[in-house]
Design an enzyme around this catalytic site. Structure first.
Site, PDB file in Angstrom:
ATOM      1  N   ALA A 109       2.996  12.260  -3.908  1.00 54.33           N
ATOM      2  CA  ALA A 109       4.002  13.075  -4.571  1.00 54.33           C
ATOM      3  C   ALA A 109       4.237  12.499  -5.965  1.00 54.33           C
ATOM      4  O   ALA A 109       3.992  11.318  -6.197  1.00 54.33           O
ATOM      5  CB  ALA A 109       5.297  13.036  -3.770  1.00 54.33           C
TER       6      ALA A 109
ATOM      7  N   GLY B 256       1.680  11.856  -0.236  1.00 56.21           N
ATOM      8  CA  GLY B 256       1.571  13.311  -0.091  1.00 56.21           C
ATOM      9  C   GLY B 256       0.135  13.808  -0.224  1.00 56.21           C
ATOM     10  O   GLY B 256      -0.232  14.829   0.364  1.00 56.21           O
TER      11      GLY B 256
ATOM     12  N   GLU C 157      -1.269  13.391   3.074  1.00 58.93           N
ATOM     13  CA  GLU C 157      -0.680  14.420   3.949  1.00 58.93           C
ATOM     14  C   GLU C 157      -1.363  15.772   3.726  1.00 58.93           C
ATOM     15  O   GLU C 157      -1.613  16.523   4.673  1.00 58.93           O
ATOM     16  CB  GLU C 157       0.830  14.512   3.701  1.00 58.93           C
ATOM     17  CG  GLU C 157       1.522  13.266   4.246  1.00 58.93           C
ATOM     18  CD  GLU C 157       2.994  13.156   3.921  1.00 58.93           C
ATOM     19  OE1 GLU C 157       3.351  13.334   2.734  1.00 58.93           O
ATOM     20  OE2 GLU C 157       3.790  12.894   4.840  1.00 58.93           O
TER      21      GLU C 157
ATOM     22  N   GLU D  89       4.333   4.886   0.837  1.00 58.62           N
ATOM     23  CA  GLU D  89       5.749   5.232   0.675  1.00 58.62           C
ATOM     24  C   GLU D  89       6.682   4.065   0.995  1.00 58.62           C
ATOM     25  O   GLU D  89       7.717   3.882   0.355  1.00 58.62           O
ATOM     26  CB  GLU D  89       6.129   6.419   1.587  1.00 58.62           C
ATOM     27  CG  GLU D  89       5.645   7.765   1.093  1.00 58.62           C
ATOM     28  CD  GLU D  89       4.249   8.113   1.578  1.00 58.62           C
ATOM     29  OE1 GLU D  89       3.490   7.200   1.962  1.00 58.62           O
ATOM     30  OE2 GLU D  89       3.915   9.309   1.560  1.00 58.62           O
TER      31      GLU D  89
END
Ligand code: CO8
Length: 259
Positions: free
Chosen positions: A67, A110, A113, A133
């Site tokens: 992200a 992300g 993911e 993270e």
């Protein structure tokens, strides 16, 4: 044929649609608009009769390094709940055509993911996967704790999620995350060859097989995702989240306090 977007490129080659993440200057860090563009484009191709298979890849040194930390660093649980970006992520699971990830460089946070949302995963031998993270004082929020655990089992998933270390492509392959490892210079070509084999298979069989296989792994996922989301939001109320992201932006080591 190419479609104009700000953060992705997309085109159709024969019956294969390609979506290329295209923010190479920040290693394809996923900001919210970019995720919206990816998902809208996936949905468009899912309805497009010219397309049989979708390939997702990244431009430059990364598939996606997570992200966008700059965008996320000032978030609070309430801003995130209001923006509700995970509703966009949830739409990926509704895509009925095969999605093949062609993963280059880094697939972190992300970005990992997004890879785990794909049906088949090809990676270049130098790719680094991981969930860093924890090093930012947060945790995965777009399905990582659930999908990684379903792929590799609880103990191994916890090891990666707690340490936040990068997994080499070979480790990812040995743990069942990746279908095939490919030399970087032929990764895209080999992915497209495989995609064209899938594209020749009967589309309805592909669709119903995908639905049935997903049923086998997905049934309890929704409960896990809700819990993951709540915990992800909560961490944005911690001092360690501010510290972790600020330290990244300032290019220094974080000092976590458990607050
Ligand atoms: N967000 C914002 N910018 C980033 C990100 C990111 N995730 N990753 C890299 N960049 C930027 C860097 O800041 C740098 O910018 P600049 O040139 O302006 O300084 C540029 O990309 C190049 O990166 P580096 O200079 O750091 O390149 P290196 O080769 O030295 O290092 C790494 C590559 C190891 C990948 C390093 O960039 C890194 O550690 N990146 C951050 C990885 C990370 O922590 N990802 C997890 C983010 S949190 C997350 O994904 C939560 C998901 C929750 C829900 C999903 C919503 C989308």
């Amino acid at each position: 044929m190419s479609n104009a977007h700000q953060f992705i490129e997309s085109w159709i080659e024969d019956s294969i649609a390609v979506i290329q993440l295209n923010r190479p200057e920040v290693l394809n860090a996923l900001n919210r608009e970019m995720v919206e563009e990816i998902v809208e484009t996936l949905e468009g191709y899912d309805k497009d009769d010219r397309v049989r298979v979708i390939v997702l890849t990244g431009n430059g040194r990364a598939f996606a390094a997570g992200a966008d930390i700059d965008e996320m660093s000032a978030d609070t649980p309430i801003t995130m709940d209001s923006i509700n970006q995970f509703a966009t992520w949830d739409r990926i699971a509704l895509i009925r055509k095969p999605i093949i990830a062609s993963v280059n460089g880094f697939a972190l946070g992300g970005g990992f993911e997004l890879v785990l949302n794909c049906d088949i995963i090809f990676a270049d031998e130098n790719t680094q996967f991981g969930f860093p993270e924890v090093n930012l004082g947060v945790m995965p929020g777009a399905g990582g704790t659930q999908r990684l655990t379903k792929v590799m089992g609880k103990a191994k998933a916890l090891e990666w999620l707690w340490l936040g270390e990068s997994m080499t492509a070979l480790e990812a392959y040995k743990n069942g995350v990746v279908n095939r490892l490919i030399a970087p210079e032929v990764l895209f070509e080999e992915t497209m060859k495989f995609a064209s084999k899938i594209a020749k298979q009967p589309p309805l069989s592909l669709r119903f097989i995908k639905e049935a296989v997903n049923k086998a792994v997905d049934s309890p996922l929704v409960d896990g995702l809700q819990l993951e989301r709540k915990n992800f939001y909560l961490l944005f109320d911690s001092e360690d989240q501010t510290e972790g992201m600020q330290a990244f932006i300032e290019k220094r080591k974080p000092n976590f306090k458990g607050k």
